[in-house]
Motif scaffolding. Structure first.
Motif, PDB file in Angstrom:
ATOM      1  N   LEU A 190      42.031  25.481  42.621  1.00  0.00           N
ATOM      2  CA  LEU A 190      41.508  26.621  43.365  1.00  0.00           C
ATOM      3  C   LEU A 190      42.499  26.907  44.273  1.00  0.00           C
ATOM      4  O   LEU A 190      42.687  27.976  44.772  1.00  0.00           O
ATOM      5  CB  LEU A 190      40.163  26.432  43.868  1.00  0.00           C
ATOM      6  CG  LEU A 190      38.994  26.351  42.742  1.00  0.00           C
ATOM      7  CD1 LEU A 190      37.935  25.898  43.183  1.00  0.00           C
ATOM      8  CD2 LEU A 190      38.865  27.701  41.999  1.00  0.00           C
ATOM      9  N   LEU A 191      43.092  25.974  45.091  1.00  0.00           N
ATOM     10  CA  LEU A 191      43.785  26.314  46.322  1.00  0.00           C
ATOM     11  C   LEU A 191      45.163  26.828  46.079  1.00  0.00           C
ATOM     12  O   LEU A 191      45.522  27.464  46.579  1.00  0.00           O
ATOM     13  CB  LEU A 191      44.070  25.054  47.073  1.00  0.00           C
ATOM     14  CG  LEU A 191      43.278  24.444  48.349  1.00  0.00           C
ATOM     15  CD1 LEU A 191      43.545  23.267  48.800  1.00  0.00           C
ATOM     16  CD2 LEU A 191      43.422  25.597  49.289  1.00  0.00           C
ATOM     17  N   ALA A 192      45.484  26.232  44.692  1.00  0.00           N
ATOM     18  CA  ALA A 192      46.760  26.734  44.045  1.00  0.00           C
ATOM     19  C   ALA A 192      46.555  28.446  43.872  1.00  0.00           C
ATOM     20  O   ALA A 192      47.548  29.197  44.156  1.00  0.00           O
ATOM     21  CB  ALA A 192      47.453  25.933  43.125  1.00  0.00           C
ATOM     22  N   GLY A 193      45.543  28.883  43.215  1.00  0.00           N
ATOM     23  CA  GLY A 193      45.342  30.102  42.919  1.00  0.00           C
ATOM     24  C   GLY A 193      45.098  30.790  44.202  1.00  0.00           C
ATOM     25  O   GLY A 193      45.519  31.978  44.162  1.00  0.00           O
ATOM     26  N   PHE A 203      52.385  23.687  47.520  1.00  0.00           N
ATOM     27  CA  PHE A 203      52.372  22.243  46.832  1.00  0.00           C
ATOM     28  C   PHE A 203      51.171  21.697  47.344  1.00  0.00           C
ATOM     29  O   PHE A 203      51.209  21.468  48.747  1.00  0.00           O
ATOM     30  CB  PHE A 203      53.539  21.524  47.019  1.00  0.00           C
ATOM     31  CG  PHE A 203      54.973  22.059  46.256  1.00  0.00           C
ATOM     32  CD1 PHE A 203      55.120  21.725  44.647  1.00  0.00           C
ATOM     33  CD2 PHE A 203      55.712  22.812  46.985  1.00  0.00           C
ATOM     34  CE1 PHE A 203      56.357  22.445  44.282  1.00  0.00           C
ATOM     35  CE2 PHE A 203      56.955  23.196  46.223  1.00  0.00           C
ATOM     36  CZ  PHE A 203      57.174  23.077  44.969  1.00  0.00           C
ATOM     37  N   ILE A 204      50.145  21.267  46.561  1.00  0.00           N
ATOM     38  CA  ILE A 204      48.940  20.531  46.996  1.00  0.00           C
ATOM     39  C   ILE A 204      49.094  19.294  46.548  1.00  0.00           C
ATOM     40  O   ILE A 204      49.241  18.783  45.458  1.00  0.00           O
ATOM     41  CB  ILE A 204      47.712  21.098  46.793  1.00  0.00           C
ATOM     42  CG1 ILE A 204      47.425  22.797  47.168  1.00  0.00           C
ATOM     43  CG2 ILE A 204      46.474  20.280  47.013  1.00  0.00           C
ATOM     44  CD1 ILE A 204      47.991  23.760  46.126  1.00  0.00           C
ATOM     45  N   ARG A 210      51.344  12.593  45.910  1.00  0.00           N
ATOM     46  CA  ARG A 210      51.583  13.174  44.625  1.00  0.00           C
ATOM     47  C   ARG A 210      51.210  14.694  44.370  1.00  0.00           C
ATOM     48  O   ARG A 210      50.063  14.866  44.932  1.00  0.00           O
ATOM     49  CB  ARG A 210      51.017  12.412  43.415  1.00  0.00           C
ATOM     50  CG  ARG A 210      51.866  10.760  43.524  1.00  0.00           C
ATOM     51  CD  ARG A 210      51.120   9.899  42.582  1.00  0.00           C
ATOM     52  NE  ARG A 210      51.804   8.594  42.559  1.00  0.00           N
ATOM     53  CZ  ARG A 210      52.998   8.423  41.618  1.00  0.00           C
ATOM     54  NH1 ARG A 210      53.734   9.155  41.074  1.00  0.00           N
ATOM     55  NH2 ARG A 210      53.448   6.981  41.929  1.00  0.00           N
ATOM     56  N   VAL A 211      51.703  15.368  43.644  1.00  0.00           N
ATOM     57  CA  VAL A 211      51.273  16.756  43.442  1.00  0.00           C
ATOM     58  C   VAL A 211      50.132  16.996  42.642  1.00  0.00           C
ATOM     59  O   VAL A 211      50.207  16.409  41.532  1.00  0.00           O
ATOM     60  CB  VAL A 211      52.368  17.469  43.133  1.00  0.00           C
ATOM     61  CG1 VAL A 211      52.010  19.018  42.500  1.00  0.00           C
ATOM     62  CG2 VAL A 211      53.680  17.710  43.751  1.00  0.00           C
ATOM     63  N   LEU A 212      49.126  17.374  43.231  1.00  0.00           N
ATOM     64  CA  LEU A 212      47.898  17.728  42.400  1.00  0.00           C
ATOM     65  C   LEU A 212      47.867  19.066  41.678  1.00  0.00           C
ATOM     66  O   LEU A 212      47.480  19.322  40.502  1.00  0.00           O
ATOM     67  CB  LEU A 212      46.540  17.742  43.364  1.00  0.00           C
ATOM     68  CG  LEU A 212      46.353  16.374  43.816  1.00  0.00           C
ATOM     69  CD1 LEU A 212      45.127  16.570  44.894  1.00  0.00           C
ATOM     70  CD2 LEU A 212      45.592  15.573  42.733  1.00  0.00           C
ATOM     71  N   ALA A 213      48.724  20.057  42.392  1.00  0.00           N
ATOM     72  CA  ALA A 213      48.933  21.423  41.763  1.00  0.00           C
ATOM     73  C   ALA A 213      49.687  22.427  42.594  1.00  0.00           C
ATOM     74  O   ALA A 213      49.877  21.932  43.609  1.00  0.00           O
ATOM     75  CB  ALA A 213      47.312  22.257  41.798  1.00  0.00           C
ATOM     76  N   GLY A 217      54.530  30.487  42.698  1.00  0.00           N
ATOM     77  CA  GLY A 217      55.922  30.553  43.431  1.00  0.00           C
ATOM     78  C   GLY A 217      56.654  29.230  43.700  1.00  0.00           C
ATOM     79  O   GLY A 217      57.654  29.203  43.564  1.00  0.00           O
ATOM     80  N   ALA A 218      55.793  28.361  43.818  1.00  0.00           N
ATOM     81  CA  ALA A 218      56.282  26.949  43.993  1.00  0.00           C
ATOM     82  C   ALA A 218      56.838  26.442  42.633  1.00  0.00           C
ATOM     83  O   ALA A 218      57.845  25.810  42.588  1.00  0.00           O
ATOM     84  CB  ALA A 218      55.271  25.806  44.429  1.00  0.00           C
ATOM     85  N   ASP A 219      56.387  26.883  41.488  1.00  0.00           N
ATOM     86  CA  ASP A 219      56.962  26.788  40.112  1.00  0.00           C
ATOM     87  C   ASP A 219      58.388  27.195  40.169  1.00  0.00           C
ATOM     88  O   ASP A 219      59.269  26.481  39.626  1.00  0.00           O
ATOM     89  CB  ASP A 219      56.027  26.976  39.283  1.00  0.00           C
ATOM     90  CG  ASP A 219      56.285  26.499  37.877  1.00  0.00           C
ATOM     91  OD1 ASP A 219      56.723  25.259  37.908  1.00  0.00           O
ATOM     92  OD2 ASP A 219      55.983  27.195  36.646  1.00  0.00           O
TER      93      ASP A 219
END
Length: 375
Positions: A190-193, A203-204, A210-213, A217-219
Protein backbone atom coordinates in the motif's frame (compact mmCIF):
# COMPACT_ATOMS: atom_id res chain seq x y z
CA UNK A 1 -12.59 -24.74 32.24
CA UNK A 2 -11.58 -27.99 30.60
CA UNK A 3 -15.03 -29.43 31.20
CA UNK A 4 -16.69 -26.33 29.71
CA UNK A 5 -14.58 -26.67 26.61
CA UNK A 6 -15.69 -30.27 26.22
CA UNK A 7 -19.41 -29.61 26.71
CA UNK A 8 -19.64 -26.33 24.84
CA UNK A 9 -16.96 -26.75 22.21
CA UNK A 10 -18.77 -24.79 19.52
CA UNK A 11 -19.33 -21.74 21.69
CA UNK A 12 -15.76 -21.75 22.97
CA UNK A 13 -14.35 -22.28 19.46
CA UNK A 14 -16.22 -19.23 18.19
CA UNK A 15 -15.12 -17.30 21.25
CA UNK A 16 -11.47 -18.16 20.52
CA UNK A 17 -11.85 -16.74 17.00
CA UNK A 18 -13.12 -13.47 18.45
CA UNK A 19 -10.28 -13.31 20.95
CA UNK A 20 -7.38 -14.09 18.61
CA UNK A 21 -8.67 -12.32 15.48
CA UNK A 22 -8.94 -9.11 17.50
CA UNK A 23 -5.29 -9.60 18.47
CA UNK A 24 -4.32 -9.99 14.80
CA UNK A 25 -6.01 -6.67 14.01
CA UNK A 26 -4.68 -4.96 17.16
CA UNK A 27 -1.36 -6.59 18.12
CA UNK A 28 -1.34 -4.94 21.54
CA UNK A 29 -4.21 -7.32 22.42
CA UNK A 30 -2.06 -10.45 22.07
CA UNK A 31 -1.08 -10.36 25.75
CA UNK A 32 -4.74 -10.36 26.76
CA UNK A 33 -5.49 -13.22 24.35
CA UNK A 34 -2.59 -15.27 25.71
CA UNK A 35 -3.68 -14.53 29.26
CA UNK A 36 -7.16 -15.84 28.44
CA UNK A 37 -5.59 -19.01 27.03
CA UNK A 38 -3.55 -19.47 30.19
CA UNK A 39 -6.54 -18.87 32.47
CA UNK A 40 -8.81 -21.29 30.63
CA UNK A 41 -6.18 -24.03 30.78
CA UNK A 42 -5.33 -23.45 34.44
CA UNK A 43 -1.82 -22.21 33.59
CA UNK A 44 0.25 -19.38 35.02
CA UNK A 45 1.62 -18.15 31.67
CA UNK A 46 0.64 -17.98 28.00
CA UNK A 47 3.36 -17.62 25.37
CA UNK A 48 3.74 -16.69 21.70
CA UNK A 49 7.29 -17.12 20.40
CA UNK A 50 9.04 -16.73 17.04
CA UNK A 51 12.37 -18.52 16.56
CA UNK A 52 14.70 -19.98 13.97
CA UNK A 53 15.11 -19.59 10.23
CA UNK A 54 15.31 -16.05 8.92
CA UNK A 55 12.23 -14.68 10.65
CA UNK A 56 12.75 -10.93 10.59
CA UNK A 57 11.97 -10.21 14.22
CA UNK A 58 12.41 -13.00 16.75
CA UNK A 59 9.85 -12.37 19.49
CA UNK A 60 8.92 -13.91 22.81
CA UNK A 61 5.69 -12.69 24.40
CA UNK A 62 4.91 -14.24 27.79
CA UNK A 63 2.13 -13.22 30.15
CA UNK A 64 2.75 -12.61 33.84
CA UNK A 65 6.49 -12.89 33.30
CA UNK A 66 9.40 -10.65 34.26
CA UNK A 67 10.90 -8.99 31.17
CA UNK A 68 14.38 -9.53 32.65
CA UNK A 69 13.77 -13.28 32.58
CA UNK A 70 12.85 -13.11 28.87
CA UNK A 71 16.06 -11.17 28.19
CA UNK A 72 18.06 -13.70 30.22
CA UNK A 73 16.58 -16.56 28.20
CA UNK A 74 17.46 -14.81 24.92
CA UNK A 75 21.03 -14.19 26.04
CA UNK A 76 21.55 -17.75 27.29
CA UNK A 77 21.38 -19.41 23.87
CA UNK A 78 18.80 -21.96 24.95
CA UNK A 79 16.87 -22.04 21.69
CA UNK A 80 18.68 -25.13 20.36
CA UNK A 81 17.31 -28.64 20.67
CA UNK A 82 20.49 -29.71 22.46
CA UNK A 83 19.54 -27.57 25.48
CA UNK A 84 15.82 -26.79 25.27
CA UNK A 85 13.42 -29.69 25.88
CA UNK A 86 10.53 -27.76 24.32
CA UNK A 87 12.45 -27.23 21.07
CA UNK A 88 13.78 -30.80 21.13
CA UNK A 89 10.27 -32.26 21.52
CA UNK A 90 8.99 -30.13 18.63
CA UNK A 91 11.89 -30.99 16.32
CA UNK A 92 11.52 -34.71 17.03
CA UNK A 93 7.91 -34.58 15.80
CA UNK A 94 8.67 -32.33 12.82
CA UNK A 95 11.36 -34.77 11.64
CA UNK A 96 8.68 -37.48 11.56
CA UNK A 97 6.31 -35.26 9.54
CA UNK A 98 4.08 -34.13 12.44
CA UNK A 99 4.21 -30.36 12.25
CA UNK A 100 1.57 -29.11 14.67
CA UNK A 101 0.56 -31.66 17.33
CA UNK A 102 -0.13 -30.49 20.87
CA UNK A 103 2.94 -31.55 22.84
CA UNK A 104 3.07 -31.74 26.62
CA UNK A 105 4.94 -33.06 29.62
CA UNK A 106 5.09 -36.66 28.44
CA UNK A 107 6.88 -35.48 25.28
CA UNK A 108 9.29 -33.42 27.38
CA UNK A 109 10.06 -36.43 29.59
CA UNK A 110 11.15 -38.42 26.52
CA UNK A 111 13.73 -35.87 25.30
CA UNK A 112 15.16 -34.49 28.56
CA UNK A 113 17.54 -37.46 29.11
CA UNK A 114 19.13 -36.78 25.68
CA UNK A 115 19.87 -33.07 26.25
CA UNK A 116 23.50 -31.99 26.14
CA UNK A 117 22.95 -29.84 29.22
CA UNK A 118 20.34 -29.56 31.97
CA UNK A 119 20.86 -25.80 32.38
CA UNK A 120 17.54 -24.89 30.75
CA UNK A 121 15.72 -27.66 32.65
CA UNK A 122 17.11 -26.38 35.95
CA UNK A 123 16.29 -22.76 35.06
CA UNK A 124 12.67 -23.68 34.25
CA UNK A 125 12.43 -25.42 37.62
CA UNK A 126 13.97 -22.44 39.38
CA UNK A 127 11.60 -19.85 37.92
CA UNK A 128 8.54 -22.08 38.06
CA UNK A 129 7.80 -23.19 34.47
CA UNK A 130 8.75 -26.90 34.32
CA UNK A 131 5.39 -27.98 32.84
CA UNK A 132 3.05 -26.93 30.03
CA UNK A 133 1.94 -27.71 26.52
CA UNK A 134 2.74 -26.28 23.11
CA UNK A 135 2.12 -26.40 19.37
CA UNK A 136 3.54 -24.87 16.21
CA UNK A 137 1.29 -22.27 14.60
CA UNK A 138 3.52 -21.58 11.58
CA UNK A 139 6.55 -23.33 10.10
CA UNK A 140 7.89 -21.62 6.99
CA UNK A 141 11.07 -20.21 5.50
CA UNK A 142 10.97 -17.40 8.06
CA UNK A 143 11.15 -19.85 10.96
CA UNK A 144 8.64 -21.06 13.54
CA UNK A 145 5.86 -19.30 15.40
CA UNK A 146 4.89 -21.32 18.46
CA UNK A 147 2.09 -21.12 21.01
CA UNK A 148 2.46 -22.49 24.54
CA UNK A 149 1.26 -22.46 28.10
CA UNK A 150 3.90 -22.53 30.83
CA UNK A 151 3.00 -24.09 34.16
CA UNK A 152 4.40 -24.27 37.67
CA UNK A 153 4.47 -27.35 39.88
CA UNK A 154 1.53 -25.86 41.72
CA UNK A 155 -0.41 -25.74 38.42
CA UNK A 156 0.60 -29.34 37.86
CA UNK A 157 0.88 -31.25 34.60
CA UNK A 158 -1.71 -30.52 31.94
CA UNK A 159 -4.81 -32.68 31.90
CA UNK A 160 -6.38 -34.10 28.73
CA UNK A 161 -9.28 -31.64 29.11
CA UNK A 162 -6.88 -28.69 29.41
CA UNK A 163 -5.02 -29.83 26.31
CA UNK A 164 -8.31 -30.00 24.39
CA UNK A 165 -9.05 -26.42 25.42
CA UNK A 166 -5.53 -25.42 24.36
CA UNK A 167 -6.01 -27.11 20.96
CA UNK A 168 -9.22 -25.12 20.33
CA UNK A 169 -7.43 -21.88 21.17
CA UNK A 170 -4.46 -22.85 19.00
CA UNK A 171 -6.69 -23.34 15.92
CA UNK A 172 -7.89 -19.75 16.22
CA UNK A 173 -4.41 -18.44 17.07
CA UNK A 174 -3.01 -20.11 13.92
CA UNK A 175 -5.57 -18.31 11.76
CA UNK A 176 -4.84 -15.05 13.56
CA UNK A 177 -1.07 -15.27 13.01
CA UNK A 178 -1.55 -15.89 9.30
CA UNK A 179 -3.94 -12.94 9.08
CA UNK A 180 -1.55 -10.62 10.90
CA UNK A 181 1.36 -11.65 8.65
CA UNK A 182 -0.76 -10.94 5.58
CA UNK A 183 -1.92 -7.57 6.88
CA UNK A 184 1.65 -6.57 7.72
CA UNK A 185 2.84 -7.59 4.26
CA UNK A 186 0.07 -5.61 2.57
CA UNK A 187 1.12 -2.41 4.34
CA UNK A 188 4.36 -2.26 2.35
CA UNK A 189 2.47 -2.73 -0.93
CA UNK A 190 0.00 0.00 0.00
CA UNK A 191 2.88 2.37 0.78
CA UNK A 192 4.51 1.62 -2.56
CA UNK A 193 1.21 2.37 -4.30
CA UNK A 194 0.90 5.66 -2.44
CA UNK A 195 4.34 6.72 -3.65
CA UNK A 196 3.45 5.74 -7.20
CA UNK A 197 0.44 8.04 -6.97
CA UNK A 198 2.62 11.05 -6.18
CA UNK A 199 5.39 9.98 -8.59
CA UNK A 200 8.03 9.44 -5.93
CA UNK A 201 10.58 6.63 -6.28
CA UNK A 202 10.64 4.74 -3.00
CA UNK A 203 11.95 1.51 -1.46
CA UNK A 204 10.13 0.20 1.63
CA UNK A 205 12.40 -1.88 3.89
CA UNK A 206 11.88 -4.09 6.95
CA UNK A 207 13.71 -4.19 10.27
CA UNK A 208 16.49 -6.32 8.76
CA UNK A 209 17.07 -3.87 5.90
CA UNK A 210 15.47 -6.04 3.21
CA UNK A 211 13.12 -4.64 0.60
CA UNK A 212 9.47 -5.40 1.25
CA UNK A 213 8.13 -3.43 -1.73
CA UNK A 214 9.09 -0.61 -4.05
CA UNK A 215 7.35 1.85 -6.34
CA UNK A 216 7.41 1.75 -10.13
CA UNK A 217 9.85 4.66 -10.17
CA UNK A 218 12.24 2.75 -7.92
CA UNK A 219 11.92 -0.25 -10.22
CA UNK A 220 13.09 1.93 -13.12
CA UNK A 221 16.16 3.04 -11.15
CA UNK A 222 17.08 -0.58 -10.53
CA UNK A 223 16.57 -1.39 -14.22
CA UNK A 224 19.12 1.22 -15.35
CA UNK A 225 21.60 -0.03 -12.75
CA UNK A 226 21.93 3.06 -10.54
CA UNK A 227 20.89 0.91 -7.57
CA UNK A 228 21.41 -2.83 -7.30
CA UNK A 229 18.74 -5.06 -5.79
CA UNK A 230 19.84 -8.62 -5.11
CA UNK A 231 18.02 -11.01 -2.83
CA UNK A 232 15.97 -8.10 -1.48
CA UNK A 233 19.21 -6.31 -0.47
CA UNK A 234 19.96 -2.82 -1.85
CA UNK A 235 23.43 -1.59 -2.75
CA UNK A 236 25.17 1.06 -4.80
CA UNK A 237 28.33 3.19 -4.49
CA UNK A 238 27.84 6.59 -2.90
CA UNK A 239 29.10 9.26 -0.52
CA UNK A 240 29.17 9.73 2.37
CA UNK A 241 27.36 6.36 2.47
CA UNK A 242 26.85 3.53 0.05
CA UNK A 243 23.26 2.39 -0.35
CA UNK A 244 23.92 -0.63 1.84
CA UNK A 245 25.45 1.56 4.57
CA UNK A 246 22.49 3.94 4.41
CA UNK A 247 20.09 1.06 4.93
CA UNK A 248 22.09 -0.29 7.87
CA UNK A 249 22.15 3.15 9.48
CA UNK A 250 18.35 3.23 9.39
CA UNK A 251 17.78 -0.28 10.77
CA UNK A 252 20.49 -0.39 13.46
CA UNK A 253 19.07 -0.38 16.98
CA UNK A 254 20.91 2.87 17.81
CA UNK A 255 20.83 4.10 14.20
CA UNK A 256 19.60 7.25 12.50
CA UNK A 257 16.04 8.49 12.01
CA UNK A 258 17.03 10.30 8.80
CA UNK A 259 19.93 9.90 6.40
CA UNK A 260 20.98 11.54 3.15
CA UNK A 261 23.56 10.32 0.64
CA UNK A 262 24.54 10.79 -3.01
CA UNK A 263 24.90 7.76 -5.26
CA UNK A 264 27.29 7.61 -8.17
CA UNK A 265 25.87 7.62 -11.71
CA UNK A 266 27.52 7.31 -15.14
CA UNK A 267 29.21 10.38 -16.63
CA UNK A 268 26.81 12.84 -18.17
CA UNK A 269 23.98 12.09 -15.76
CA UNK A 270 23.24 13.95 -12.53
CA UNK A 271 23.98 12.10 -9.28
CA UNK A 272 21.15 10.32 -7.55
CA UNK A 273 20.19 11.81 -4.20
CA UNK A 274 18.84 9.32 -1.65
CA UNK A 275 17.00 10.20 1.54
CA UNK A 276 16.02 7.63 4.14
CA UNK A 277 13.42 7.96 6.88
CA UNK A 278 12.84 5.59 9.77
CA UNK A 279 9.11 5.14 10.37
CA UNK A 280 7.56 5.70 13.81
CA UNK A 281 7.68 2.75 16.18
CA UNK A 282 4.52 0.67 16.23
CA UNK A 283 3.21 -2.27 18.20
CA UNK A 284 5.32 -5.42 18.08
CA UNK A 285 4.96 -7.36 14.84
CA UNK A 286 5.52 -10.76 13.26
CA UNK A 287 8.26 -9.20 11.13
CA UNK A 288 6.46 -7.92 8.05
CA UNK A 289 5.83 -4.30 9.01
CA UNK A 290 7.63 -1.54 7.06
CA UNK A 291 10.47 -0.14 9.15
CA UNK A 292 11.97 2.59 6.96
CA UNK A 293 11.61 4.24 3.54
CA UNK A 294 14.32 5.26 1.08
CA UNK A 295 13.37 7.99 -1.36
CA UNK A 296 15.27 8.44 -4.63
CA UNK A 297 13.62 11.68 -5.68
CA UNK A 298 12.10 13.79 -2.95
CA UNK A 299 8.74 15.55 -2.96
CA UNK A 300 8.09 18.82 -4.70
CA UNK A 301 8.68 21.60 -2.18
CA UNK A 302 5.18 22.98 -2.74
CA UNK A 303 2.51 22.42 -0.10
CA UNK A 304 0.46 19.95 -2.15
CA UNK A 305 3.43 17.74 -2.94
CA UNK A 306 4.67 17.72 0.65
CA UNK A 307 1.17 17.02 2.03
CA UNK A 308 0.87 13.93 -0.20
CA UNK A 309 4.34 12.87 0.87
CA UNK A 310 3.49 13.16 4.58
CA UNK A 311 0.28 11.23 4.01
CA UNK A 312 2.23 8.37 2.41
CA UNK A 313 4.93 8.17 5.08
CA UNK A 314 3.11 9.03 8.28
CA UNK A 315 -0.54 8.46 7.31
CA UNK A 316 -1.48 12.06 8.00
CA UNK A 317 -4.84 13.16 6.67
CA UNK A 318 -4.81 16.09 4.19
CA UNK A 319 -5.90 18.42 7.02
CA UNK A 320 -3.20 17.12 9.37
CA UNK A 321 -0.50 17.42 6.68
CA UNK A 322 -1.52 21.01 5.96
CA UNK A 323 -1.42 21.87 9.67
CA UNK A 324 2.03 20.26 10.02
CA UNK A 325 3.39 22.35 7.15
CA UNK A 326 1.91 25.55 8.59
CA UNK A 327 3.46 24.81 11.99
CA UNK A 328 6.83 24.26 10.32
CA UNK A 329 6.45 27.62 8.59
CA UNK A 330 6.11 29.26 12.01
CA UNK A 331 2.42 30.17 11.80
CA UNK A 332 0.63 30.90 15.07
CA UNK A 333 -1.92 28.36 16.17
CA UNK A 334 -4.64 31.00 16.33
CA UNK A 335 -3.91 31.94 12.72
CA UNK A 336 -3.95 28.29 11.62
CA UNK A 337 -7.29 27.70 13.33
CA UNK A 338 -8.77 30.79 11.67
CA UNK A 339 -7.39 29.90 8.23
CA UNK A 340 -8.79 26.39 8.47
CA UNK A 341 -12.10 27.48 9.98
CA UNK A 342 -11.83 25.32 13.12
CA UNK A 343 -11.90 26.02 16.84
CA UNK A 344 -8.74 26.14 18.93
CA UNK A 345 -9.88 22.94 20.68
CA UNK A 346 -10.32 21.11 17.36
CA UNK A 347 -6.87 22.26 16.24
CA UNK A 348 -5.32 21.01 19.48
CA UNK A 349 -6.87 17.60 18.85
CA UNK A 350 -5.55 17.53 15.28
CA UNK A 351 -2.04 18.48 16.39
CA UNK A 352 -2.16 15.75 19.03
CA UNK A 353 -2.99 13.24 16.27
CA UNK A 354 -0.08 14.53 14.17
CA UNK A 355 2.34 13.94 17.06
CA UNK A 356 0.89 10.47 17.66
CA UNK A 357 1.10 9.35 14.01
CA UNK A 358 4.61 10.74 13.60
CA UNK A 359 5.86 9.14 16.82
CA UNK A 360 7.00 12.44 18.36
CA UNK A 361 6.16 14.19 21.62
CA UNK A 362 5.98 17.86 20.73
CA UNK A 363 6.44 20.70 18.27
CA UNK A 364 10.24 20.60 18.50
CA UNK A 365 10.13 16.98 17.39
CA UNK A 366 7.88 17.92 14.48
CA UNK A 367 10.37 20.57 13.37
CA UNK A 368 13.20 18.03 13.37
CA UNK A 369 11.03 15.56 11.48
CA UNK A 370 10.01 17.98 8.75
CA UNK A 371 13.34 19.76 8.31
CA UNK A 372 14.86 17.23 5.86
CA UNK A 373 11.62 17.17 3.86
CA UNK A 374 10.86 20.91 3.68
CA UNK A 375 14.30 22.51 3.87
Amino acid sequence: MGQAAGTMGQRIDGDWDDIFMQAALQPDLWLAALDTLATRTGSTHGQLIGVGGVREIPFNIVTNFDADMIDFFAASGWTSESHNFRVAASNRHVERGFYDPVLHEADYDRVIPDLASRDYVDWCEEIGIPFGCQTNLVIDNFGVVGLATLRSRRDGRTTPAQRRTFALGAKAARRAVRLQEKLEGEQAKLLAGAFDAIQVSAFIIDIRGRVLAHSAGADAIVDVGDIRLSGRVLDGAGAPFSMRQAVQALVAEDGLDHIRTKLATPAGRPPLMIEGFRLPDRSWSLGKLPHAILIANGPRRDRAGVAAYLAAIYRLSPAEADIAVRLFEGRKRSDIAEARGVTAETLRGQIKQIYLKCGIDGEAGLMRLLAPILS
